[in-house]
Design an enzyme around this catalytic site. Sequence first.
Site, PDB file in Angstrom:
ATOM      1  N   ARG A 122       0.817  -1.215   0.000  1.00 53.77           N
ATOM      2  CA  ARG A 122       0.000   0.000   0.000  1.00 53.77           C
ATOM      3  C   ARG A 122       0.848   1.262   0.000  1.00 53.77           C
ATOM      4  O   ARG A 122       0.410   2.308  -0.486  1.00 53.77           O
ATOM      5  CB  ARG A 122      -0.997  -0.021   1.167  1.00 53.77           C
ATOM      6  CG  ARG A 122      -2.123  -1.028   0.954  1.00 53.77           C
ATOM      7  CD  ARG A 122      -3.042  -1.099   2.147  1.00 53.77           C
ATOM      8  NE  ARG A 122      -2.386  -1.575   3.339  1.00 53.77           N
ATOM      9  CZ  ARG A 122      -2.156  -2.858   3.633  1.00 53.77           C
ATOM     10  NH1 ARG A 122      -2.551  -3.795   2.803  1.00 53.77           N
ATOM     11  NH2 ARG A 122      -1.559  -3.200   4.753  1.00 53.77           N
ATOM     12  N   GLU A 142       2.932  -6.508  13.097  1.00 52.00           N
ATOM     13  CA  GLU A 142       1.796  -6.642  14.013  1.00 52.00           C
ATOM     14  C   GLU A 142       1.176  -8.029  13.803  1.00 52.00           C
ATOM     15  O   GLU A 142       0.725  -8.663  14.729  1.00 52.00           O
ATOM     16  CB  GLU A 142       0.773  -5.532  13.728  1.00 52.00           C
ATOM     17  CG  GLU A 142      -0.306  -5.407  14.778  1.00 52.00           C
ATOM     18  CD  GLU A 142      -1.381  -4.396  14.405  1.00 52.00           C
ATOM     19  OE1 GLU A 142      -1.300  -3.792  13.322  1.00 52.00           O
ATOM     20  OE2 GLU A 142      -2.308  -4.246  15.208  1.00 52.00           O
TER      21      GLU A 142
HETATM   22  P1  AMP Z   1       4.510  -2.343  11.482  1.00 48.11           P
HETATM   23  O1  AMP Z   1       5.760  -2.892  10.896  1.00 48.11           O
HETATM   24  O2  AMP Z   1       4.011  -3.150  12.649  1.00 48.11           O
HETATM   25  O3  AMP Z   1       4.609  -0.864  11.801  1.00 48.11           O
HETATM   26  O4  AMP Z   1       3.375  -2.516  10.392  1.00 48.11           O
HETATM   27  C1  AMP Z   1       3.231  -1.610   9.344  1.00 48.11           C
HETATM   28  C2  AMP Z   1       2.987  -2.311   8.053  1.00 48.11           C
HETATM   29  O5  AMP Z   1       1.980  -3.316   8.191  1.00 48.11           O
HETATM   30  C3  AMP Z   1       2.479  -1.350   7.007  1.00 48.11           C
HETATM   31  O6  AMP Z   1       3.076  -1.703   5.773  1.00 48.11           O
HETATM   32  C4  AMP Z   1       0.977  -1.562   6.979  1.00 48.11           C
HETATM   33  O7  AMP Z   1       0.513  -1.596   5.658  1.00 48.11           O
HETATM   34  C5  AMP Z   1       0.748  -2.901   7.661  1.00 48.11           C
HETATM   35  N1  AMP Z   1      -0.165  -2.813   8.815  1.00 48.11           N
HETATM   36  C6  AMP Z   1       0.128  -3.146  10.100  1.00 48.11           C
HETATM   37  N2  AMP Z   1      -0.937  -3.012  10.889  1.00 48.11           N
HETATM   38  C7  AMP Z   1      -1.936  -2.565  10.103  1.00 48.11           C
HETATM   39  C8  AMP Z   1      -3.313  -2.218  10.339  1.00 48.11           C
HETATM   40  N3  AMP Z   1      -3.872  -2.303  11.558  1.00 48.11           N
HETATM   41  N4  AMP Z   1      -4.056  -1.790   9.281  1.00 48.11           N
HETATM   42  C9  AMP Z   1      -3.499  -1.710   8.044  1.00 48.11           C
HETATM   43  N5  AMP Z   1      -2.230  -2.025   7.767  1.00 48.11           N
HETATM   44  C10 AMP Z   1      -1.445  -2.443   8.771  1.00 48.11           C
END
Ligand code: AMP
Length: 175
Positions: free
Chosen positions: A59, A96
Amino acid sequence: MQLDDALSLIREIPDFPLPGILFKDITPLLGDAQALSLVTNSLIGDPSAFTHIVGIEARGFILASAMAARAEKGFIPLRKPGKLPHATISKSYGLEYGSDALEAHIDSIAPGCKIIIVDDVLATGGTLIAAIEIAHDLGAEIVEVVVLFEINALQGRQRILEKYPNISVRAVVTD
Ligand code: AMP
């Protein structure tokens, strides 16, 4: 339409892709021409400050390419493993939900490039830390890390700043 109206088009989908995850779905915002334009401008910030925009699959690609076209900057992709055809540099990270890795072509960011790194959502920060590490290894100057949506409770910003206290992290909206 104001920026707040555009941001209100982001919807929350519970339990996607896994139970317990509240997924921020930006597709209604992307589908609205005015909203996409407002958000693209807000994400760009000061275009004179950088030369290239690094976007994170998948995205982040959508937002970063819209920004690069609007700001007349080059676009550099950070991809999931095994997608890039030339020699790559790779960093793995926790998510996550699950774990993954990011790759860049070793010649995609010239040393001394002034870049901004773009993604849709900042959650735990692992993805952006991997992106920052790749950019550093390739010798880029990171002007800013920018996301559309920051999930405050997951403390990604704190995690990034613990490792990289001098990096500017900007979110268009935070919950
Ligand atoms: P993080 O590495 O945990 O900061 O996760 C960020 C990445 O995971 C980004 O590329 C987001 O597209 C995706 N992502 C993680 N959590 C979500 C969420 N709750 N909603 C949408 N995308 C998420």
